[in-house]
Scaffold this active site. Structure first.
Site, PDB file in Angstrom:
ATOM      1  CE  LYS A 184     -78.035 -11.648 -78.042  1.00 42.70           C
ATOM      2  NZ  LYS A 184     -77.234 -12.377 -78.203  1.00 42.70           N
TER       3      LYS A 184
ATOM      4  CE  LYS B 157     -83.862 -22.029 -77.099  1.00 44.06           C
ATOM      5  NZ  LYS B 157     -83.650 -22.934 -77.841  1.00 44.06           N
TER       6      LYS B 157
ATOM      7  CE  LYS C 189     -70.254 -23.149 -79.861  1.00 42.72           C
ATOM      8  NZ  LYS C 189     -70.821 -21.842 -80.705  1.00 42.72           N
TER       9      LYS C 189
END
Ligand code: TRP
Length: 329
Positions: free
Chosen positions: A194, A197, A111
């Site tokens: 996969k 989103k 992140k």
């Protein structure tokens, strides 16, 4: 009976991968365990969500989980911020969480790299909040995907450290939930491994039939087989994997045979696959619509969940305070 705790990300609509993966697992889980399922809205604050969309996102996720079969009479289903007791445990655990271990966490490093303009303390201490979520209900097991395993390991470390420091045998060291069944991985429609989103290759549970047809029609395929009984390339295997979860065995056998003798027509396969996805998800769409029309059901479900979670959380906080030396006058 085992206690199982799981947090659910509060961002947006569920797709087939969520449903056939984690969610089916949750639905089975609630039959044999004492489950606490919550929407992790505090966690979502690390990315500073627009206040106008925070609640709608939580509501969306809650609605869809309930529509899929998460049952408020069997599990405590609640909103994380409805049980703010967890913040107190988070604070206490943070006093025993060290900068070195927090900065070394893979998710933090990822992140921090992706959003260098917003490396806040909440992001750094995300694992202590997750540990507090789990330890506040003294969970035995936590269903975790690969990306959350390190957080669970840190939870065990925090639990152990607390027990050692205060010379108690208080927190359990929670392990990964497993019921022996393999979690189904749903592939993407773009030929990738996969459905996700961020990959933008999803069929959402709330997609209407027309949208589903369109998406399946656009799925990546190849030129078609030229040699009998050949191995399928990934994009074609993906369509068969999807059929495995939504189609009848006869349907699958039919297209397998056509693949094997090189007479397969992808247009037909896609039409059938779309129809089967629509049929499999129809009841969920109906329940989503029903829940959207009856907000009182959601209200009751989370009120009940809040009460159960709060009772369990308050007990832990009372005991932890005592262990740490807090006393009332
Ligand atoms: N971090 C988890 C995720 O991103 C969500 C989560 C928050 C969670 N608290 C938890 C999962 C406690 C299990 C237990 O998916």
């Amino acid at each position: 009976m085992k206690t199982v705790v799981s947090g659910i990300r509060s961002t947006g609509n569920l797709h087939l991968g969520n449903y056939y993966g984690a969610l089916k697992n949750f639905i089975r889980m609630q039959e044999q365990n004492r489950c606490f399922f919550f929407i992790a809205d505090y966690h979502s604050l690390t990315t500073h969500p627009d206040p106008a969309i925070l609640h709608p996102n939580v509501k969306r996720v809650l609605t869809e989980y309930l529509a899929c079969g998460l049952n408020p009479e069997k599990s405590a289903i609640f909103i994380q911020s409805d049980v703010p007791e967890v913040i107190e445990l988070y604070l206490m655990l943070n006093m025993h969480a060290y900068l070195g271990e927090l900065t070394k966490t893979t998710s933090f490093k990822d992140k921090a790299r992706k959003q260098p303009e917003n490396v806040n303390a909440g992001l750094l201490t995300y694992p202590t909040l997750m540990a507090a979520d789990i330890l506040i209900h003294n969970a035995d097991e936590v269903p975790v995907g690969k990306d959350q395993e390190q957080h669970l390991e840190m939870t065990r470390n925090f639990a152990k450290r607390f027990n050692n420091f205060y010379k108690v045998d208080y927190f359990k060291e929670p392990i990964a939930y497993s019921d022996g069944t393999k979690m189904i991985k749903i592939p993407g429609l773009d030929g990738s491994g996969k459905m996700g989103k961020s990959e933008g290759n999803c069929i959402y549970l709330a997609d209407d039939p027309k949208t589903i047809e369109k998406k399946v029609k656009k799925a990546l395929t190849d030129q078609g087989p030229t040699v009998q009984n050949s191995e399928k390339p990934e994009c074609i295997q993906n369509l068969f994997t999807l059929m495995d979860v939504v189609s009848k065995p006869e349907t699958i056998a039919f297209f397998e045979e056509q693949w094997n003798n090189c007479s397969i027509r992808y247009g037909d396969l896609k039409k059938q696959l779309a129809a089967d996805i629509i049929e499999a998800t129809n009841p969920i769409r109906e329940r989503i619509a029903e829940l959207d029309a009856h907000p009182e059901f959601l209200r009751k479900a989370v009120a009940r969940g809040k009460e159960e979670a709060q009772e369990s959380a308050r007990k832990t906080i009372r005991e932890v305070r005592e262990i740490m030396g807090f006393k009332s006058f």
